[in-house]
Scaffold this active site. Structure first.
Site, mmCIF file in Angstrom:
data_model
loop_
_atom_site.group_PDB
_atom_site.id
_atom_site.type_symbol
_atom_site.label_atom_id
_atom_site.label_comp_id
_atom_site.label_asym_id
_atom_site.label_seq_id
_atom_site.Cartn_x
_atom_site.Cartn_y
_atom_site.Cartn_z
ATOM 1 N N TYR A 1 63.386 21.625 -34.566
ATOM 2 C CA TYR A 1 62.491 22.730 -34.944
ATOM 3 C C TYR A 1 63.167 23.705 -35.900
ATOM 4 O O TYR A 1 64.275 24.172 -35.625
ATOM 5 C CB TYR A 1 62.072 23.532 -33.705
ATOM 6 C CG TYR A 1 61.377 22.718 -32.648
ATOM 7 C CD1 TYR A 1 59.997 22.602 -32.634
ATOM 8 C CD2 TYR A 1 62.119 22.054 -31.670
ATOM 9 C CE1 TYR A 1 59.353 21.841 -31.659
ATOM 10 C CE2 TYR A 1 61.482 21.299 -30.688
ATOM 11 C CZ TYR A 1 60.108 21.188 -30.695
ATOM 12 O OH TYR A 1 59.482 20.436 -29.731
ATOM 13 N N ASP A 2 62.491 24.014 -36.964
ATOM 14 C CA ASP A 2 62.853 25.193 -37.744
ATOM 15 C C ASP A 2 62.585 26.435 -36.881
ATOM 16 O O ASP A 2 61.738 26.386 -35.968
ATOM 17 C CB ASP A 2 61.999 25.240 -39.018
ATOM 18 C CG ASP A 2 62.152 26.553 -39.754
ATOM 19 O OD1 ASP A 2 63.299 26.925 -40.068
ATOM 20 O OD2 ASP A 2 61.127 27.223 -40.004
ATOM 21 N N ALA A 3 63.293 27.525 -37.161
ATOM 22 C CA ALA A 3 63.137 28.741 -36.344
ATOM 23 C C ALA A 3 62.129 29.725 -36.949
ATOM 24 O O ALA A 3 61.042 29.961 -36.405
ATOM 25 C CB ALA A 3 64.490 29.420 -36.166
ATOM 26 N N THR B 1 58.299 29.197 -37.722
ATOM 27 C CA THR B 1 57.843 28.015 -36.981
ATOM 28 C C THR B 1 57.761 28.314 -35.484
ATOM 29 O O THR B 1 56.710 28.129 -34.860
ATOM 30 C CB THR B 1 58.785 26.831 -37.261
ATOM 31 O OG1 THR B 1 58.818 26.615 -38.672
ATOM 32 C CG2 THR B 1 58.312 25.567 -36.551
#
Lengths: 218, 218
Positions: free
Chosen positions: A8-10, A13
């Site tokens: 996951y991008d932070a 997102t």
């Protein structure tokens, strides 16, 4: 095709970068929304230019510089206290509402899940602790290799850390530049299109498009 | 320190990219300004992402794709005729009013002058002919090396073509990302700050800042 790692991008997102508008509004009455938007815009522009010109600077510094520009651009009074207070708000970003339940569901299915972000550990660790995600996600930062996403060298670092094949990674981001980089590198991608944007004309089609993370459970 | 070569960026520096708004307005009533602004914004974003991800595409294709996104984003009817007509307007951009006189003055001082642009020769040559600059400037495109400014490899191509030392080049651009790349590469730089922007917080100070090219004659 089996997915072995959910990556996951932070910012944008899992976490709402525009949630800084609340503190920005309390510091600069009437400018909360404008600050949050220009700050994010310049933050992305700045790390891209640093990457393009080969002058890596850590995301904390980039974020502070983008804020400094933002306040100057809006002709707002700059003082150290307001700067620090707004920088602090980056360690307390709101988490999108479906994130916990989705990540817990996937954890119960024994999926390997990590955050992979342009942020530094000093920015990411307090944030995932504050938002109680630390039992669900490991944290990996591009700061280890000093190469920003969407450069291939950044995704390579994630891949080597995970020890899997590119097509065994499902990468989630709301940022289309990030999807472009990840997809071009060989990851499977899910674009979390929270804002309902048109797809960018970059010659890349994400494998999946969802309006939020719940789409992963389909 | 003697300057041996005057190197000019094209789009935004010599030519007004927002002058496409006139044709855009005639094709899409009420949307001329919006189209010109979003088109430029996405054009820059797109070539940067292509450079970052290592997927070079020529500027003509990038420009067309940025226009396509722009029209979709604004929910405008896309047809091939309107696309072609707007692409044609990129070969007929307005030249800023002080450009001719300034370049002629410097030519009379026997200064070597070139355009160095992210555009392709197919885009640049008709434009400088249309605007009657071909007797004043040679044209050099990053398309020779397929590396976009502000990557160091792009400026290296200009340097090698000119056959001078980095500090003997004075590089002019209205785009701060371009000044950042050129300055970081070692060129002397003059930021042509037409829009009166705040200086970006990228750790770079241009050698000169002028509001238009006439500043070069001081």
């Amino acid at each position: 095709m089996t997915i072995k790692a959910y990556v996951y991008d932070a910012y944008g997102t899992l976490f709402d970068v525009y949630s800084v508008s609340v503190k920005a509004e309390s510091e600069f009455n009437g400018f909360g929304k404008k600050i949050s938007e220009l700050w994010r815009k310049k933050q992305v522009e700045y790390f891209m230019i640093h990457q393009l010109t080969g002058n890596y600077k850590p995301f904390s510094e980039v974020t502070r510089n983008a804020l400094l520009y933002t306040l100057k651009n809006l002709s707002l009074q700059i003082n150290e206290d307001a700067l620090n207070s707004l920088m602090q708000s980056y360690l307390e970003l709101e988490v999108y509402e479906e994130v916990h339940a989705t990540l817990e569901n996937l954890q119960n299915q024994n999926k390997k899940q990590i955050i992979f972000s342009n942020g530094t550990y000093e920015m990411l660790n307090p944030l995932i602790e504050k938002r109680e995600l630390n039992h669900l996600l490991n944290v990996l930062s591009v700061d280890d290799v000093k190469q920003y996403k969407p450069a291939p060298a950044a995704y390579k670092h994630a891949l080597e850390t995970l020890g899997v094949e590119p097509h065994e990674v499902l990468f989630m981001s709301s940022n289309f530049w990030d999807i472009t980089g990840a997809s071009s590198f060989g990851f499977k991608t899910a674009w979390i299109n929270r804002a309902g944007h048109e797809i960018d004309e970059l010659g890349i089609k994400p494998d999946y498009i969802y309006k939020d993370l719940k789409g992963l459970l389909e």
